[in-house]
Write a protein that holds these residues in place. Structure first.
Motif, PDB file in Angstrom:
ATOM      1  N   ASN A   1       0.844  -1.182   0.000  1.00 26.47           N
ATOM      2  CA  ASN A   1       0.000   0.000   0.000  1.00 26.47           C
ATOM      3  C   ASN A   1       0.886   1.241   0.000  1.00 26.47           C
ATOM      4  N   PRO A   2       0.802   2.067  -1.051  1.00 23.92           N
ATOM      5  CA  PRO A   2       1.673   3.246  -1.128  1.00 23.92           C
ATOM      6  C   PRO A   2       1.332   4.322  -0.095  1.00 23.92           C
ATOM      7  N   ILE A   3       0.136   4.274   0.479  1.00 22.72           N
ATOM      8  CA  ILE A   3      -0.252   5.298   1.446  1.00 22.72           C
ATOM      9  C   ILE A   3       0.057   4.856   2.870  1.00 22.72           C
ATOM     10  N   LEU A   4      -0.380   3.656   3.229  1.00 26.28           N
ATOM     11  CA  LEU A   4      -0.167   3.180   4.597  1.00 26.28           C
ATOM     12  C   LEU A   4       1.136   2.408   4.690  1.00 26.28           C
ATOM     13  N   LYS A   5       2.198   3.133   4.988  1.00 28.99           N
ATOM     14  CA  LYS A   5       3.495   2.507   5.215  1.00 28.99           C
ATOM     15  C   LYS A   5       4.263   3.363   6.218  1.00 28.99           C
ATOM     16  N   ASP A   6       5.218   2.742   6.879  1.00 30.20           N
ATOM     17  CA  ASP A   6       6.012   3.465   7.871  1.00 30.20           C
ATOM     18  C   ASP A   6       6.721   4.636   7.204  1.00 30.20           C
ATOM     19  N   ARG A   7       6.632   5.813   7.827  1.00 28.60           N
ATOM     20  CA  ARG A   7       7.317   6.987   7.290  1.00 28.60           C
ATOM     21  C   ARG A   7       7.315   8.097   8.327  1.00 28.60           C
ATOM     22  N   THR A   8       8.122   9.109   8.053  1.00 29.64           N
ATOM     23  CA  THR A   8       8.151  10.320   8.863  1.00 29.64           C
ATOM     24  C   THR A   8       7.664  11.465   7.997  1.00 29.64           C
ATOM     25  N   TYR A   9       6.682  12.189   8.506  1.00 31.02           N
ATOM     26  CA  TYR A   9       6.140  13.365   7.821  1.00 31.02           C
ATOM     27  C   TYR A   9       6.739  14.613   8.461  1.00 31.02           C
ATOM     28  N   THR A  10       7.118  15.567   7.635  1.00 29.96           N
ATOM     29  CA  THR A  10       7.602  16.857   8.104  1.00 29.96           C
ATOM     30  C   THR A  10       6.699  17.923   7.506  1.00 29.96           C
ATOM     31  N   ASP A  11       6.132  18.766   8.373  1.00 32.08           N
ATOM     32  CA  ASP A  11       5.218  19.801   7.908  1.00 32.08           C
ATOM     33  C   ASP A  11       5.122  20.889   8.970  1.00 32.08           C
ATOM     34  N   GLN A  12       4.267  21.863   8.724  1.00 31.31           N
ATOM     35  CA  GLN A  12       4.068  22.959   9.667  1.00 31.31           C
ATOM     36  C   GLN A  12       3.118  22.535  10.783  1.00 31.31           C
ATOM     37  N   LEU A  13       3.418  23.008  11.995  1.00 29.73           N
ATOM     38  CA  LEU A  13       2.628  22.711  13.177  1.00 29.73           C
ATOM     39  C   LEU A  13       2.209  24.032  13.806  1.00 29.73           C
ATOM     40  N   THR A  14       0.908  24.173  14.050  1.00 33.74           N
ATOM     41  CA  THR A  14       0.396  25.370  14.707  1.00 33.74           C
ATOM     42  C   THR A  14      -0.243  24.952  16.019  1.00 33.74           C
ATOM     43  N   VAL A  15       0.102  25.647  17.093  1.00 35.40           N
ATOM     44  CA  VAL A  15      -0.415  25.350  18.422  1.00 35.40           C
ATOM     45  C   VAL A  15      -1.343  26.496  18.838  1.00 35.40           C
ATOM     46  N   THR A  16      -2.531  26.136  19.298  1.00 41.62           N
ATOM     47  CA  THR A  16      -3.474  27.128  19.809  1.00 41.62           C
ATOM     48  C   THR A  16      -3.757  26.789  21.270  1.00 41.62           C
ATOM     49  N   VAL A  17      -3.500  27.756  22.145  1.00 47.67           N
ATOM     50  CA  VAL A  17      -3.736  27.580  23.573  1.00 47.67           C
ATOM     51  C   VAL A  17      -4.791  28.584  24.005  1.00 47.67           C
ATOM     52  N   ASN A  18      -5.911  28.069  24.524  1.00 45.40           N
ATOM     53  CA  ASN A  18      -7.019  28.918  24.968  1.00 45.40           C
ATOM     54  C   ASN A  18      -7.373  29.980  23.926  1.00 45.40           C
ATOM     55  N   GLY A  19      -7.388  29.584  22.644  1.00 48.43           N
ATOM     56  CA  GLY A  19      -7.803  30.480  21.571  1.00 48.43           C
ATOM     57  C   GLY A  19      -6.703  31.330  20.957  1.00 48.43           C
ATOM     58  N   GLU A  20      -5.503  31.329  21.521  1.00 51.39           N
ATOM     59  CA  GLU A  20      -4.383  32.125  20.992  1.00 51.39           C
ATOM     60  C   GLU A  20      -3.427  31.203  20.237  1.00 51.39           C
ATOM     61  N   SER A  21      -3.191  31.496  18.947  1.00 57.45           N
ATOM     62  CA  SER A  21      -2.354  30.630  18.116  1.00 57.45           C
ATOM     63  C   SER A  21      -0.914  31.111  18.037  1.00 57.45           C
ATOM     64  N   SER A  22      -0.011  30.150  17.989  1.00 57.72           N
ATOM     65  CA  SER A  22       1.409  30.441  17.783  1.00 57.72           C
ATOM     66  C   SER A  22       1.691  30.533  16.293  1.00 57.72           C
ATOM     67  N   LYS A  23       2.881  30.993  15.950  1.00 58.90           N
ATOM     68  CA  LYS A  23       3.309  30.973  14.550  1.00 58.90           C
ATOM     69  C   LYS A  23       3.603  29.529  14.177  1.00 58.90           C
ATOM     70  N   PRO A  24       3.285  29.133  12.935  1.00 63.34           N
ATOM     71  CA  PRO A  24       3.586  27.760  12.521  1.00 63.34           C
ATOM     72  C   PRO A  24       5.090  27.481  12.578  1.00 63.34           C
ATOM     73  N   LYS A  25       5.428  26.271  13.021  1.00 59.93           N
ATOM     74  CA  LYS A  25       6.820  25.822  13.076  1.00 59.93           C
ATOM     75  C   LYS A  25       6.907  24.443  12.444  1.00 59.93           C
TER      76      LYS A  25
END
Length: 184
Positions: A1-25
């Motif tokens: 299966n080309p989709i379901l295989k072991d891998r590491t994804y690298t992308d942007q992560l945004t954290v929102t705490v009590n409605g306040e969002s951080s810059k994507p990292k």
């Protein structure tokens, strides 16, 4: 299966705490496909970063036994999971990871997996910190039209209102060179 295989994804992560969002990292999520076709997703070395720039090292957040469901006639899987997790220390032993001190944390996650692409939305309420935390990894995607290509308008081209090209002017409204012309 080309989709379901072991891998590491690298992308942007945004954290929102009590409605306040951080810059994507940039962040990483490891996916391991288990023998029973469930997956384990691990958000590696998570730092709780707020919009004021402060950062608290939390650790590795691992969600297990996630059952991806193939979306019929599409090239991706969807998943959702609600579980209590214990956060493990991150990979840098010199860092003072605080996640292991938080105990079990209720986590709700949903997302999508496509070939080479992962989107997930992780929500939790951390009672010891009295904070609603929402973490979004990657960008949500659909299987719709990815892009449109246009060609330049030919000044002599004639179209009807439905966008069909005509060989000559017809009764009614015609579009010539991008302008509407009424022919009686």
């Amino acid at each position: 299966n080309p989709i379901l295989k072991d891998r590491t994804y690298t992308d942007q992560l945004t954290v929102t705490v009590n409605g306040e969002s951080s810059k994507p990292k940039e962040a990483q999520v490891n996916m391991i496909v288990n023998d029973d076709e469930t997956v384990t997703l691990t958000l590696k070395n998570f730092y709780l970063t707020t919009n004021d720039g402060s950062s608290l090292p939390i650790g590795n957040i691992e969600l297990t036994d996630i059952t991806p469901v193939e979306v019929p006639n599409k090239n991706y899987y969807m998943f959702q999971s609600s579980q209590n997790v214990r956060i493990k220390d991150g990979d840098n032993p010199a860092e003072l990871w605080s996640g292991s001190f938080l105990g079990e944390i209720p986590v709700t996650m949903n997302g999508k997996i496509a070939e080479g692409k992962l989107y997930c939305n992780i929500s939790s309420y951390m009672p010891t910190m009295k904070e609603n935390i929402n973490v979004v990894f990657g960008a949500d995607f659909t299987d719709g039209i990815a892009s449109l290509t246009t060609s330049p308008v030919n000044e002599g081209s004639i179209y009807n209102l439905g966008g069909q090209r005509l060989g000559k002017l017809q009764k009614g409204i015609n579009i010539v060179g991008g302008k509407k012309i009424l022919v009686k």
